[in-house]
Design a protein around this motif. Structure first.
Motif, short mmCIF file in Angstrom:
data_model
loop_
_atom_site.label_atom_id
_atom_site.label_comp_id
_atom_site.label_asym_id
_atom_site.label_seq_id
_atom_site.Cartn_x
_atom_site.Cartn_y
_atom_site.Cartn_z
N ASN A 224 17.47 43.76 50.43
CA ASN A 224 18.13 43.91 49.14
C ASN A 224 19.63 43.79 49.33
O ASN A 224 20.15 43.90 50.45
CB ASN A 224 17.77 45.23 48.45
N LYS B 78 16.93 42.34 44.64
CA LYS B 78 15.83 42.41 45.61
C LYS B 78 14.88 41.26 45.28
O LYS B 78 14.09 41.34 44.34
CB LYS B 78 15.10 43.75 45.52
N LEU C 256 14.14 40.21 41.58
CA LEU C 256 14.38 41.40 40.76
C LEU C 256 15.85 41.77 40.77
O LEU C 256 16.54 41.58 41.78
CB LEU C 256 13.54 42.57 41.27
N TYR C 257 16.34 42.31 39.66
CA TYR C 257 17.73 42.76 39.66
C TYR C 257 17.94 43.89 38.66
O TYR C 257 17.18 44.08 37.72
CB TYR C 257 18.69 41.61 39.35
N TYR C 258 19.00 44.66 38.94
CA TYR C 258 19.47 45.71 38.03
C TYR C 258 20.98 45.56 37.93
O TYR C 258 21.70 45.65 38.93
CB TYR C 258 19.10 47.09 38.55
N LEU D 226 17.91 44.82 33.41
CA LEU D 226 17.04 44.75 34.58
C LEU D 226 15.96 43.70 34.36
O LEU D 226 15.56 43.42 33.23
CB LEU D 226 16.44 46.12 34.92
N TYR D 227 15.53 43.14 35.47
CA TYR D 227 14.44 42.16 35.45
C TYR D 227 13.37 42.66 36.40
O TYR D 227 13.63 42.91 37.58
CB TYR D 227 14.95 40.79 35.88
N ASP D 228 12.15 42.85 35.87
CA ASP D 228 11.06 43.42 36.67
C ASP D 228 10.10 42.38 37.22
O ASP D 228 9.04 42.72 37.75
CB ASP D 228 10.30 44.45 35.84
N SER E 177 19.91 37.24 39.42
CA SER E 177 19.00 36.95 40.53
C SER E 177 19.31 35.61 41.20
O SER E 177 18.85 35.33 42.30
CB SER E 177 17.55 36.96 40.05
N PHE F 90 13.67 48.98 39.31
CA PHE F 90 13.40 47.74 38.57
C PHE F 90 12.24 47.92 37.58
O PHE F 90 11.59 46.95 37.19
CB PHE F 90 13.08 46.61 39.54
N THR F 91 12.00 49.17 37.18
CA THR F 91 10.92 49.47 36.24
C THR F 91 11.50 49.99 34.93
O THR F 91 12.32 50.92 34.94
CB THR F 91 9.96 50.53 36.82
#
Length: 218
Positions: free
Chosen positions: A45, A72, A75-77, A86-88, A117, A201-202
């Motif tokens: 990450n 990661k 995924l991003y925050y 955020l993208y899950d 991302s 990421f949730t």
């Protein structure tokens, strides 16, 4: 050999040498970007704190702010301008506390946009490359590569990507639009393999509904 003929031969020779030189410089630039990409791929990450500056002299517009993003894989925050995103892996969630509002969208497939991302890997395709200036920034050697979009319809005129010659991390991105707008992102800190919350990421929709947020689905 007549002077005119000699001049023509020298002109052709010069143009050929220039073409070869440009090709070599482009190859060198691409090789450096490939090193950056391989370095980024090796991290579990990445956590980046950055400064964002947007300027258009003609419209007399200037905007400065700071933000941070945790990456990661895909995924991003992101924390930016008082909002969170955020993208899950399936949906993009944009949370605006000031408006008590959440927007839920499918991931954008617009390849022209540089999403969080993709901010460290977007240069991999769709651009021509050129070797640019080397700067000394407080003892750090920053090598710039100039990217020009292949798509002539792109709203972007050029991008300068500054790379730390020692760490092979991206230090600065300077994007110049065809409308004269210059956007600069400067990396203040670049951390890797950090301990992250399992729920980072949730998106917890129930939590925001209980807090009275308005949920918008696009």
């Amino acid at each position: 050999m007549k002077p005119k003929h000699l001049l023509r031969v020298l002109t052709v020779l010069f143009c050929f040498s220039l073409h070869v030189g440009n090709a070599q410089e482009a190859a060198k630039a691409r090789a450096l970007l490939d090193e950056v990409y391989e370095k980024v791929r090796g991290y579990d990450n990445i956590v980046v704190d950055f400064k964002f500056d947007l300027y258009n002299s003609e419209a007399n517009v200037r905007q400065e702010t700071r933000g941070n993003v945790t990456l990661k894989g895909d995924l991003y925050y992101l924390n930016y301008m008082g909002a969170e995103q955020l993208y899950d892996g399936k949906k993009v969630y944009t949370i605006v506390p000031e408006n008590e509002e959440v927007t839920i969208e499918d991931k954008s497939e617009d390849s022209g946009s540089v999403s969080p991302s993709r901010m460290l890997t977007f240069y991999r395709q769709g651009h021509n490359y050129a070797w640019d200036i080397l700067q000394n920034v407080q003892g750090r050697k920053i090598q710039y590569v100039r990217l020009t979009p292949i798509d002539s319809n792109s709203e972007v005129a050029s991008i300068l990507l500054g790379i730390d010659a020692e760490t092979r991390h991206i230090y600065k991105l300077i994007e110049t639009g065809k409308n004269g707008t210059k956007t600069t992102i400067t990396v203040n800190s670049f951390k890797t393999n950090q301990p992250l919350s399992k729920t980072l990421f949730t998106f917890d929709e129930k939590k925001y509904r209980e807090e009275g947020y308005y949920i918008i689905r696009n």
